[in-house]
Design a protein around this motif. Structure first.
Motif, PDB file in Angstrom:
ATOM      1  N   UNK A   1     -13.585   6.550  40.889  1.00  0.00           N
ATOM      2  CA  UNK A   1     -12.914   7.804  40.581  1.00  0.00           C
ATOM      3  C   UNK A   1     -13.116   8.123  39.092  1.00  0.00           C
ATOM      4  N   UNK A   2     -13.550   9.347  38.777  1.00  0.00           N
ATOM      5  CA  UNK A   2     -13.796   9.679  37.373  1.00  0.00           C
ATOM      6  C   UNK A   2     -12.517   9.695  36.542  1.00  0.00           C
ATOM      7  N   UNK A   3     -12.686   9.416  35.272  1.00  0.00           N
ATOM      8  CA  UNK A   3     -11.553   9.418  34.346  1.00  0.00           C
ATOM      9  C   UNK A   3     -11.058  10.858  34.160  1.00  0.00           C
ATOM     10  N   UNK A   4      -9.750  11.065  34.179  1.00  0.00           N
ATOM     11  CA  UNK A   4      -9.243  12.438  34.021  1.00  0.00           C
ATOM     12  C   UNK A   4      -9.388  12.936  32.580  1.00  0.00           C
ATOM     13  N   UNK A   5      -9.535  14.236  32.435  1.00  0.00           N
ATOM     14  CA  UNK A   5      -9.533  14.863  31.119  1.00  0.00           C
ATOM     15  C   UNK A   5      -8.084  15.055  30.697  1.00  0.00           C
ATOM     16  N   UNK A   6      -7.793  14.749  29.442  1.00  0.00           N
ATOM     17  CA  UNK A   6      -6.430  14.846  28.923  1.00  0.00           C
ATOM     18  C   UNK A   6      -6.339  15.965  27.900  1.00  0.00           C
ATOM     19  N   UNK A   7      -5.148  16.532  27.777  1.00  0.00           N
ATOM     20  CA  UNK A   7      -4.902  17.596  26.806  1.00  0.00           C
ATOM     21  C   UNK A   7      -4.595  17.004  25.437  1.00  0.00           C
ATOM     22  N   UNK A   8      -4.533  17.861  24.427  1.00  0.00           N
ATOM     23  CA  UNK A   8      -4.149  17.423  23.086  1.00  0.00           C
ATOM     24  C   UNK A   8      -2.738  16.830  23.109  1.00  0.00           C
ATOM     25  N   UNK A   9      -1.846  17.426  23.886  1.00  0.00           N
ATOM     26  CA  UNK A   9      -0.491  16.870  24.010  1.00  0.00           C
ATOM     27  C   UNK A   9      -0.532  15.461  24.588  1.00  0.00           C
ATOM     28  N   UNK A  11      -3.018  13.276  24.540  1.00  0.00           N
ATOM     29  CA  UNK A  11      -3.615  12.328  23.592  1.00  0.00           C
ATOM     30  C   UNK A  11      -2.648  12.028  22.458  1.00  0.00           C
ATOM     31  N   UNK A  12      -1.908  13.029  22.004  1.00  0.00           N
ATOM     32  CA  UNK A  12      -0.910  12.807  20.950  1.00  0.00           C
ATOM     33  C   UNK A  12       0.125  11.781  21.416  1.00  0.00           C
ATOM     34  N   UNK A  13       0.593  11.923  22.639  1.00  0.00           N
ATOM     35  CA  UNK A  13       1.561  10.960  23.192  1.00  0.00           C
ATOM     36  C   UNK A  13       0.903   9.586  23.331  1.00  0.00           C
ATOM     37  N   UNK A  14      -0.320   9.553  23.820  1.00  0.00           N
ATOM     38  CA  UNK A  14      -1.059   8.295  24.007  1.00  0.00           C
ATOM     39  C   UNK A  14      -1.163   7.518  22.696  1.00  0.00           C
ATOM     40  N   UNK A  15      -1.394   8.252  21.593  1.00  0.00           N
ATOM     41  CA  UNK A  15      -1.573   7.611  20.293  1.00  0.00           C
ATOM     42  C   UNK A  15      -0.283   7.513  19.481  1.00  0.00           C
ATOM     43  N   UNK A  16       0.760   8.205  19.911  1.00  0.00           N
ATOM     44  CA  UNK A  16       2.020   8.175  19.177  1.00  0.00           C
ATOM     45  C   UNK A  16       1.968   8.975  17.885  1.00  0.00           C
ATOM     46  N   UNK A  31     -12.914  12.805  15.488  1.00  0.00           N
ATOM     47  CA  UNK A  31     -12.321  12.331  16.748  1.00  0.00           C
ATOM     48  C   UNK A  31     -13.089  12.944  17.922  1.00  0.00           C
ATOM     49  N   UNK A  32     -13.478  12.124  18.900  1.00  0.00           N
ATOM     50  CA  UNK A  32     -14.229  12.668  20.038  1.00  0.00           C
ATOM     51  C   UNK A  32     -13.375  13.611  20.878  1.00  0.00           C
ATOM     52  N   UNK A  41     -10.220  19.019  25.140  1.00  0.00           N
ATOM     53  CA  UNK A  41      -9.962  18.007  26.170  1.00  0.00           C
ATOM     54  C   UNK A  41     -10.513  16.670  25.691  1.00  0.00           C
ATOM     55  N   UNK A  42      -9.904  15.609  26.180  1.00  0.00           N
ATOM     56  CA  UNK A  42     -10.193  14.258  25.700  1.00  0.00           C
ATOM     57  C   UNK A  42     -10.274  13.304  26.869  1.00  0.00           C
ATOM     58  N   UNK A  43     -10.998  12.198  26.659  1.00  0.00           N
ATOM     59  CA  UNK A  43     -10.963  11.096  27.601  1.00  0.00           C
ATOM     60  C   UNK A  43     -10.399   9.897  26.847  1.00  0.00           C
ATOM     61  N   UNK A  44      -9.394   9.278  27.426  1.00  0.00           N
ATOM     62  CA  UNK A  44      -8.680   8.190  26.752  1.00  0.00           C
ATOM     63  C   UNK A  44      -9.627   7.063  26.350  1.00  0.00           C
ATOM     64  N   UNK A  45     -10.627   6.762  27.174  1.00  0.00           N
ATOM     65  CA  UNK A  45     -11.550   5.670  26.837  1.00  0.00           C
ATOM     66  C   UNK A  45     -12.327   5.984  25.561  1.00  0.00           C
ATOM     67  N   UNK A  46     -12.766   7.228  25.385  1.00  0.00           N
ATOM     68  CA  UNK A  46     -13.481   7.623  24.163  1.00  0.00           C
ATOM     69  C   UNK A  46     -12.564   7.524  22.949  1.00  0.00           C
ATOM     70  N   UNK A  47     -11.331   7.969  23.106  1.00  0.00           N
ATOM     71  CA  UNK A  47     -10.372   7.938  21.998  1.00  0.00           C
ATOM     72  C   UNK A  47     -10.054   6.489  21.631  1.00  0.00           C
TER      73      UNK A  47
END
Length: 64
Positions: A1-9, A11-16, A31-32, A41-47
């Motif tokens: 299953x492909x990795x989902x695309x995440x919003x800026x919100x 990713x901000x939560x993911x990184x704190x 930042x990728x 849009x972002x992918x958590x693995x790239x970030x």
């Protein structure tokens, strides 16, 4: 299953950090991120890889 695309919100939560910090890191630290229409849009693995390489360090991306 492909990795989902995440919003800026998301990713901000993911990184704190704030969403403003995310946008600053896109502009100033390479930042990728992928622009889709007006949205970033972002992918958590790239970030996560970018952070591990030192992308979020105060001095900028590491030269490695």
């Amino acid at each position: 299953m492909p990795e989902p695309w995440l919003s800026a919100d998301d990713i901000a939560v993911h990184l704190g950090v704030t969403k403003d910090t995310v946008y600053s890191w896109i502009a100033d630290k390479g930042m990728p991120a992928h622009k889709i229409g007006r949205l970033w849009k972002f992918q958590a693995s790239e970030i996560d890889d970018w952070v591990r390489r030192g992308g979020a360090d105060a001095s900028g991306p590491s030269p490695h």
